[in-house]
Write an enzyme that holds these catalytic residues in place. Structure first.
Site, PDB file in Angstrom:
ATOM      1  N   GLN A  16       0.926  -1.383   0.255  1.00  0.00           N
ATOM      2  CA  GLN A  16      -0.049   0.019   0.040  1.00  0.00           C
ATOM      3  C   GLN A  16       0.987   1.683  -0.003  1.00  0.00           C
ATOM      4  O   GLN A  16       0.250   2.013  -1.215  1.00  0.00           O
ATOM      5  CB  GLN A  16      -1.253  -0.068   0.879  1.00  0.00           C
ATOM      6  CG  GLN A  16      -1.907  -1.113   1.078  1.00  0.00           C
ATOM      7  CD  GLN A  16      -2.966  -0.897   2.891  1.00  0.00           C
ATOM      8  OE1 GLN A  16      -4.150  -0.078   2.608  1.00  0.00           O
ATOM      9  NE2 GLN A  16      -2.908  -1.644   3.797  1.00  0.00           N
ATOM     10  N   TYR A  67       7.088  -8.380   5.641  1.00  0.00           N
ATOM     11  CA  TYR A  67       6.194  -9.013   5.923  1.00  0.00           C
ATOM     12  C   TYR A  67       4.865  -8.444   6.697  1.00  0.00           C
ATOM     13  O   TYR A  67       5.044  -8.414   7.605  1.00  0.00           O
ATOM     14  CB  TYR A  67       7.398 -10.312   6.873  1.00  0.00           C
ATOM     15  CG  TYR A  67       6.428 -11.437   7.517  1.00  0.00           C
ATOM     16  CD1 TYR A  67       7.010 -12.746   5.698  1.00  0.00           C
ATOM     17  CD2 TYR A  67       5.538 -12.539   8.013  1.00  0.00           C
ATOM     18  CE1 TYR A  67       6.515 -13.987   6.791  1.00  0.00           C
ATOM     19  CE2 TYR A  67       4.825 -12.988   7.919  1.00  0.00           C
ATOM     20  CZ  TYR A  67       5.283 -14.178   7.029  1.00  0.00           C
ATOM     21  OH  TYR A  67       3.981 -15.615   7.442  1.00  0.00           O
ATOM     22  N   THR A 107       6.176   0.505  12.761  1.00  0.00           N
ATOM     23  CA  THR A 107       4.145  -0.228  13.448  1.00  0.00           C
ATOM     24  C   THR A 107       4.149   0.176  14.762  1.00  0.00           C
ATOM     25  O   THR A 107       4.561   0.281  15.634  1.00  0.00           O
ATOM     26  CB  THR A 107       3.635  -1.453  12.645  1.00  0.00           C
ATOM     27  OG1 THR A 107       2.621  -1.735  13.131  1.00  0.00           O
ATOM     28  CG2 THR A 107       4.854  -2.635  13.878  1.00  0.00           C
ATOM     29  N   ASP A 108       2.626   0.188  14.938  1.00  0.00           N
ATOM     30  CA  ASP A 108       2.033  -0.459  16.528  1.00  0.00           C
ATOM     31  C   ASP A 108       2.505  -1.049  17.409  1.00  0.00           C
ATOM     32  O   ASP A 108       2.264  -0.958  18.119  1.00  0.00           O
ATOM     33  CB  ASP A 108       0.178   0.536  16.342  1.00  0.00           C
ATOM     34  CG  ASP A 108      -0.009  -0.331  15.111  1.00  0.00           C
ATOM     35  OD1 ASP A 108      -0.279  -0.257  14.595  1.00  0.00           O
ATOM     36  OD2 ASP A 108      -1.202  -1.107  16.240  1.00  0.00           O
ATOM     37  N   TYR A 131       5.192 -10.674  14.840  1.00  0.00           N
ATOM     38  CA  TYR A 131       5.376  -9.765  13.854  1.00  0.00           C
ATOM     39  C   TYR A 131       5.421  -8.371  14.514  1.00  0.00           C
ATOM     40  O   TYR A 131       6.666  -7.947  14.100  1.00  0.00           O
ATOM     41  CB  TYR A 131       4.041  -9.350  13.532  1.00  0.00           C
ATOM     42  CG  TYR A 131       3.240  -7.951  13.124  1.00  0.00           C
ATOM     43  CD1 TYR A 131       4.017  -7.920  11.221  1.00  0.00           C
ATOM     44  CD2 TYR A 131       3.500  -6.909  13.240  1.00  0.00           C
ATOM     45  CE1 TYR A 131       3.739  -7.015  10.337  1.00  0.00           C
ATOM     46  CE2 TYR A 131       2.914  -5.906  12.020  1.00  0.00           C
ATOM     47  CZ  TYR A 131       3.583  -5.649  11.375  1.00  0.00           C
ATOM     48  OH  TYR A 131       3.933  -4.182  10.461  1.00  0.00           O
ATOM     49  N   LYS A 135       9.215  -6.557  13.608  1.00  0.00           N
ATOM     50  CA  LYS A 135       9.257  -5.198  13.432  1.00  0.00           C
ATOM     51  C   LYS A 135      10.325  -4.224  13.810  1.00  0.00           C
ATOM     52  O   LYS A 135      11.349  -3.400  14.112  1.00  0.00           O
ATOM     53  CB  LYS A 135       8.228  -4.408  12.993  1.00  0.00           C
ATOM     54  CG  LYS A 135       6.876  -4.610  12.364  1.00  0.00           C
ATOM     55  CD  LYS A 135       8.144  -4.938  10.449  1.00  0.00           C
ATOM     56  CE  LYS A 135       7.578  -3.097  10.491  1.00  0.00           C
ATOM     57  NZ  LYS A 135       7.790  -2.813   8.919  1.00  0.00           N
ATOM     58  N   TRP A 156      -2.552   0.782  11.225  1.00  0.00           N
ATOM     59  CA  TRP A 156      -4.411   0.388  10.831  1.00  0.00           C
ATOM     60  C   TRP A 156      -4.288   1.499   8.942  1.00  0.00           C
ATOM     61  O   TRP A 156      -4.968   2.003   8.819  1.00  0.00           O
ATOM     62  CB  TRP A 156      -4.786   1.571  11.137  1.00  0.00           C
ATOM     63  CG  TRP A 156      -5.395   0.529  12.707  1.00  0.00           C
ATOM     64  CD1 TRP A 156      -4.042  -0.461  13.802  1.00  0.00           C
ATOM     65  CD2 TRP A 156      -6.741   0.397  13.759  1.00  0.00           C
ATOM     66  NE1 TRP A 156      -5.054  -0.796  14.978  1.00  0.00           N
ATOM     67  CE2 TRP A 156      -6.366  -0.146  14.553  1.00  0.00           C
ATOM     68  CE3 TRP A 156      -8.143   1.314  13.056  1.00  0.00           C
ATOM     69  CZ2 TRP A 156      -7.535  -0.646  15.277  1.00  0.00           C
ATOM     70  CZ3 TRP A 156      -9.024   1.176  14.491  1.00  0.00           C
ATOM     71  CH2 TRP A 156      -8.860   0.346  15.600  1.00  0.00           C
TER      72      TRP A 156
END
Length: 300
Positions: A16, A67, A107-108, A131, A135, A156
């Site tokens: 994305q 990933y 990422t969060d 995950y 990260k 998100w």
């Protein structure tokens, strides 16, 4: 980006963020953006990274590929750690060798979600699953190899591209009248197109200034917070307005929707540091949701 044309290389071609960067960069005359993906650049094959990046002679690198299958990572940890943990370090090493800045997307999920307020960059990280751990390792390996970096934690992410919550909700609504959606996880829905605009601004700032306050870890998420159920309800409300599919949202607790990986109950990210240093404030999530739903249903 002023003066001579600058070249940005982004890892990944189908994600994305990569697709949003490609779209947004088209309107920037002094920027040449190249997206590198498999087979030429394969993050699971660390030996492919340096050669493919160096050959492009970039002025800045955006490490966006990852990933991202949160549940699958629980049983495929070796692949998750290689792609999310070790590959970013190799990318950072190349950036250091080329003496160029690196923007790395995180990422969060590096947080456990137990805090009651939005997370700041100074909060202690405590991933709950593979995950998040992979990260977090990626953040650490980036820092080990170059100081000329920005790590952007986001959350998100949704867009008109690929696989994401917004597209899944619209697809499900085509065949269901009622959809169960978790209501006790909250976060900041983040439009990938808006995030791409923010990344481009950060990259421009890094190229034009050596200021240390422009570097480090920052949070980059959509303004405003919601639960997944809130997000779904607004997607359907907007879709219905534009003649698209919609459904009733049945609000359920996380316990009613078990998954292999535990999700953070609170994914909210405080993005004040990014706004202060880089002048980047991502739009309110409802504004971006409406824009994307309209694009999917009307402007296509």
């Amino acid at each position: 980006m002023s003066g001579t044309k600058k070249k940005m290389v982004v890892t990944g071609t189908e994600g994305q963020v990569a697709r949003s960067l490609l779209e947004r960069a088209r309107s920037i005359e002094d920027l040449d953006l190249v997206a590198l993906g498999r087979p030429r650049l394969d993050l699971a094959d660390l030996s492919s990274i340096a050669k493919s990046l160096i050959s492009e002679k970039p002025d800045v690198i955006v490490s966006a590929a990852a990933y991202t299958s949160v549940d699958k990572a629980e049983e495929d940890s070796e692949a998750a750690f290689k792609v999310n943990g070790h590959a970013p370090g190799e990318i950072a090493r190349v950036a250091a060798d080329l003496n160029i800045p690196l923007v790395h997307i995180s990422t969060d999920y590096v947080f456990d979600g137990g805090k009651n307020e939005a997370y700041t960059e100074g909060d202690i990280t405590a991933p709950a699953g593979v995950y998040g751990h992979s990260k977090l390792l990626g953040e650490q390996t980036v820092r080990e190899h170059t100081t000329n970096h920005v790590i952007l934690r986001t959350a998100w992410v949704y867009s008109p591209f690929g696989k994401n919550f917004l597209l899944t909700m619209l697809r499900l609504a085509e065949g269901r009248d009622v959809i169960n959606v978790v209501d006790d996880q909250i976060g900041n829905p983040t439009c990938a197109l808006a995030l791409a605009d923010g990344i481009l601004t950060v990259a421009r700032n890094l190229i034009s200034s050596d200021a240390p306050e422009l570097r480090g870890v920052f949070h980059a998420a959509g303004s405003g917070s919601a639960s997944w159920a809130d997000f779904a309800a607004y997607i359907f409300e907007t879709s219905r307005r534009y003649g698209g599919p919609f459904a009733e949202v049945q609000r359920i607790p996380t316990s009613a929707y078990p998954t292999p990986a535990r999700r953070p109950a609170n994914s909210r990210l405080d993005c004040a540091k990014l706004e202060a240093a880089h002048g980047v404030l991502l739009p309110f999530w409802k504004q971006c949701t409406e824009m994307i739903v309209r694009r999917l249903l009307v402007d296509r």
